[in-house]
Write an enzyme that holds these catalytic residues in place. Structure first.
Site, PDB file in Angstrom:
ATOM      1  N   SER A 555      -1.161   5.223   5.281  1.00 12.95           N
ATOM      2  CA  SER A 555      -1.406   4.869   3.883  1.00 12.95           C
ATOM      3  C   SER A 555      -2.613   5.621   3.326  1.00 12.95           C
ATOM      4  CB  SER A 555      -1.578   3.355   3.778  1.00 12.95           C
ATOM      5  OG  SER A 555      -1.471   2.943   2.455  1.00 12.95           O
ATOM      6  N   ASP A 641       9.747   2.570   0.190  1.00 13.60           N
ATOM      7  CA  ASP A 641       8.381   2.043   0.208  1.00 13.60           C
ATOM      8  C   ASP A 641       7.869   1.887  -1.223  1.00 13.60           C
ATOM      9  OD1 ASP A 641       5.714   1.452   0.546  1.00 13.60           O
ATOM     10  OD2 ASP A 641       5.302   3.095   1.923  1.00 13.60           O
ATOM     11  N   HIS A 688       6.257  -0.876   4.249  1.00 17.87           N
ATOM     12  CA  HIS A 688       5.142   0.065   4.191  1.00 17.87           C
ATOM     13  C   HIS A 688       4.518   0.295   5.564  1.00 17.87           C
ATOM     14  CE1 HIS A 688       1.835   2.255   2.449  1.00 17.87           C
ATOM     15  NE2 HIS A 688       0.964   1.403   2.928  1.00 17.87           N
TER      16      HIS A 688
END
Length: 725
Positions: A555, A641, A688
């Site tokens: 991320s 996502d 995610h």
């Protein structure tokens, strides 16, 4: 403040019940926790893109991947039973989760038999099922369980394995021998429920998740006629505020927490009174963050009103909680930070990070706050998970799990009255392995003189690590600590001779709120400088070398990693990025995306502030790619996502391949350099944090290991030999 060394009494039994977590390839799911605060990462559509654009360069790793699937299966099997706190203790029953639903056993029976309370197959009423559900293509996992005060009702949230969809199922609990109705039956379903708590046996407060934001609080009254009455309690109007409900440890107050990254507003409901009306403790004020617990008619407030706007503990009357009456109870020592607060009996317990970056517990008597002591925790502990007490659990003992990336969770309990830290006698079998693997804490000096903590995990002395492969973990954003919970894959790597480093760069929360503030907006480059300093410190300490080093992040942690690849690509040989945020500038310029406005506090306003735009452009990974030799990269993304725009990942892969091609086509480099591997691996799904299904997760981890071993030119590890009896 006096320091009290831990008294580890391995013969003393733990007081509570914990669940043993099983990893089973057939039924188990990996946990994927939803964040309680608003995180930037926006929805992106990948429609119209061909499969050729979505994956490339993965063929050469497939054979080695099969090898690692077998090895990782064996590793997970070795750690097939790990304690966690998914067990919920009611007044008369103990509730636990299995693959097909929720079960309970009666504590009053001498030979209790499990009784199913909720069947996942029946969790969606037939008339409301979607076509995908009817065809069995949609699976649901149980996220949280809450029991009403007298065990009349149970509420549980379910999450769809392939989407972000959530729902809450409310079950009427009965006795096994009831003949009029089924002993347990679903009363109703509530859609998109995120957080929820029972105020009474018939009143449930809950918040809903719309997209990636939570702004609405509702009240469900089951005592009313029909299937229950739902009324609106609060509607947050500020788009950057995330709302959740929570119950105090003593179950006396329910709080509605309305938090942004820069301010808090908490509303309180006294559940002991008939009128369950919320009132504001302290109206929202810029740069004031606070959290609330309850103790005998007073509020304990963890607020960033301490020196340097760090957290301290304050106290206020519940009846009149104005800021003027907030009295300071505890201020941590310099360079120590408060990470969490709990109220246990007549004591306030604080989880601290010490100046040495170790975990500790502070025990403060609420009857005499000057009586404060420090409980030292084992030096290997990197992560702590405290237990939310059940209806029948003792309220005067704190139960928690300690772990590290390579040390499995160990249950402990703390009796603050006696100052005793008790370990579970059943975990003595792990004591040798906890001593076998070493935790070394280093400090790297960054470019501006700031000392950055580094946690190094290794199995041999540091002086013997010069030829060891090194995997470096990074995050550094949103004030969130780098995850350091136990991971069987990390344990496998350590057993195979790797060293593991965790760089606690600025932008995270490891060293307090100021650690995050220093890299917001204008300071983002500091996180990249910190990462560079951490690598230099590791190499100068004799740990590995650039040719044997790989960096890994997920991320927003991809920003400092990919930025360093632009600045100093020769400092590492390979990089693995999961759901990577790579196009900071392009995303922050799109004000119409759902969370761009909220994220301006973290990254800056690229549209309305030219200075912010220039700062973002100076470090944005995608917009600073240049023709040069880059490390090999594995980019793993998920087509659905909702947090990371897939378009940015695809652009990054395209641009960096083009830059490498340009670099290699220069005459002086044409015959002397081989091309690094840039592998784009786009998987279906919207999770995610990766797939929740065990088999899919295992395949993804095995592919990642195959990539690392290939790009670092390592020989595949040999199977472990079985011990002779």
């Amino acid at each position: 403040m006096r320091v009290l060394r831990s008294l580890l009494c391995s013969s003393a039994p733990l007081l509570g019940v914990f669940r043993v977590r099983f990893w089973d390839p057939r039924v188990s799911k990996r946990k994927a926790w939803l964040s309680l605060s608003v995180q930037r990462w926006c929805t992106s559509e990948a429609s119209g893109l061909s499969s050729d654009h979505l994956s490339s360069g993965s063929d050469k790793y497939q054979q080695l991947k099969k090898h690692f699937v077998r090895r990782l299966k064996a590793t997970y099997h070795r750690f097939h039973s790990i304690p966690d706190y998914s067990v919920v203790c009611g007044c008369h029953h103990v509730y636990f989760i299995k693959a097909d639903g929720i079960y309970r056993i009666d504590k009053r029976d001498r030979t209790p038999e499990p009784e199913q309370v909720l069947n996942l197959e029946h969790a969606s009423r037939a008339e409301r099922r979607t076509r995908a559900e009817r065809e069995g293509r949609v699976q649901w996992t149980i996220q949280r369980i809450r029991l009403s005060p007298h065990e009349k009702h149970l509420a549980a949230t379910l999450k769809c394995c392939h989407t972000e969809e959530l729902k809450c199922v409310v079950v009427r609990l009965g006795e096994r021998n009831t003949s009029i109705l089924p002993p347990h039956y679903i009363l109703l379903e509530l859609q998109s429920v995120f957080s929820f708590e029972w105020a009474t046996d018939d009143v449930l407060f809950y918040t809903t998740l719309e997209g990636l934001s939570s702004s609405s609080v509702f009240r469900l009254d089951l005592a009313s006629e029909g299937s229950g009455k739902v009324t609106s309690v609060h509607e947050e109007t500020q788009p950057d505020v995330f709302v959740e409900v929570a119950l105090s440890r003593d179950r006396q107050i329910l709080t509605i927490n309305c938090n942004s990254r820069t301010s808090s507003e908490v509303m309180l409901i006294d559940v002991t009174k008939s009128r369950l009306e919320p009132f504001v403790i302290r109206p929202r004020q810029l740069d004031l963050l606070y959290h609330v617990e309850h103790w005998k008619g007073s509020l304990l407030i963890l607020a960033n009103t301490g020196p340097g706007q760090e957290y301290q503990v304050m106290q206020s009357p519940t009846s009149e909680p104005s800021t003027a009456l907030w009295a300071s109870l505890f201020v941590p020592k310099p360079d120590s930070t408060i990470k969490d607060m709990d109220v246990v009996g007549d004591y306030c317990l604080l989880v601290l990070k010490t100046p040495a970056n170790e975990l500790a517990l502070s025990v403060m008597s609420l009857r005499n706050p000057k009586e404060t002591c420090i409980i030292e925790l084992p030096s290997w502990a990197c992560s702590i998970e405290t237990k939310k007490p059940g209806l029948a659990d003792r309220q005067d003992v704190l139960e928690f799990l300690l772990s590290s990336p390579v040390h499995p969770p160990v249950p402990f309990s703390l009796d603050p009255e006696k100052g005793l830290l008790l370990s579970d006698p059943g975990t003595q079998t792990h004591s040798e392995t906890h001593d076998k693997y070493v935790t070394t804490r280093l400090k790297a000096c960054s470019q501006d003189g700031t000392l950055v903590p580094v946690t190094l995990l290794h199995a041999v002395p540091v002086e013997d690590l010069s030829q060891a492969p090194l995997l470096v973990h990074v995050y550094g954003a949103y004030g969130r600590d780098l995850s350091m919970e136990f991971c069987p894959v990390r344990r496998f790597l350590l057993e195979e001779g790797w060293a593991l480093a965790y760089c606690h760069i600025r932008g995270g929360g490891e060293r307090g709120l100021s650690w995050h503030r220093q890299t917001r907006v204008e300071g983002k480059r500091r996180g990249v400088e910190d990462l560079q300093a951490c690598l230099q410190k590791l190499f100068s300490s004799g740990v590995s070398s650039a040719s044997l080093t790989a960096l890994t992040a997920c991320s927003a942690g991809a920003v400092p990693v990919a930025a360093l690849c632009n600045w100093k690509p020769n400092m590492m040989r390979a990089v693995t990025l999961q759901a990577p945020f790579l196009d900071v500038l392009g995303t922050m310029e799109k004000a119409d995306l759902p969370l761009t406005v909220e994220d301006r506090d973290e990254w800056g306003d690229a549209v309305g502030n030219p200075n912010h735009r220039d700062i973002i452009a100076s470090y944005c990974p995608l917009h600073n790619i240049t023709p040069q030799r880059y490390p090999s990269m594995l980019l793993t993304a998920y087509s659905g996502d909702p947090r990371i725009p897939l378009e940015g990942v695809l652009k990054y892969a395209k641009y960096i391949k083009k830059a490498i091609h340009t670099h290699l086509n220069r005459k002086q480099n044409a015959d002397c350099e081989s091309a690094p591997s840039i592998v784009l691996n786009v998987q279906p799904g919207a999770n995610h944090l990766g797939p929740e299904d065990f088999v899919q997760m295992l395949e993804e981890e095995a592919f990642r290991l195959a990539f690392l071993y290939t790009e670092l030119n390592l020989d595949p590890p040999q199977p472990r030999r079985k011990r002779k009896r």
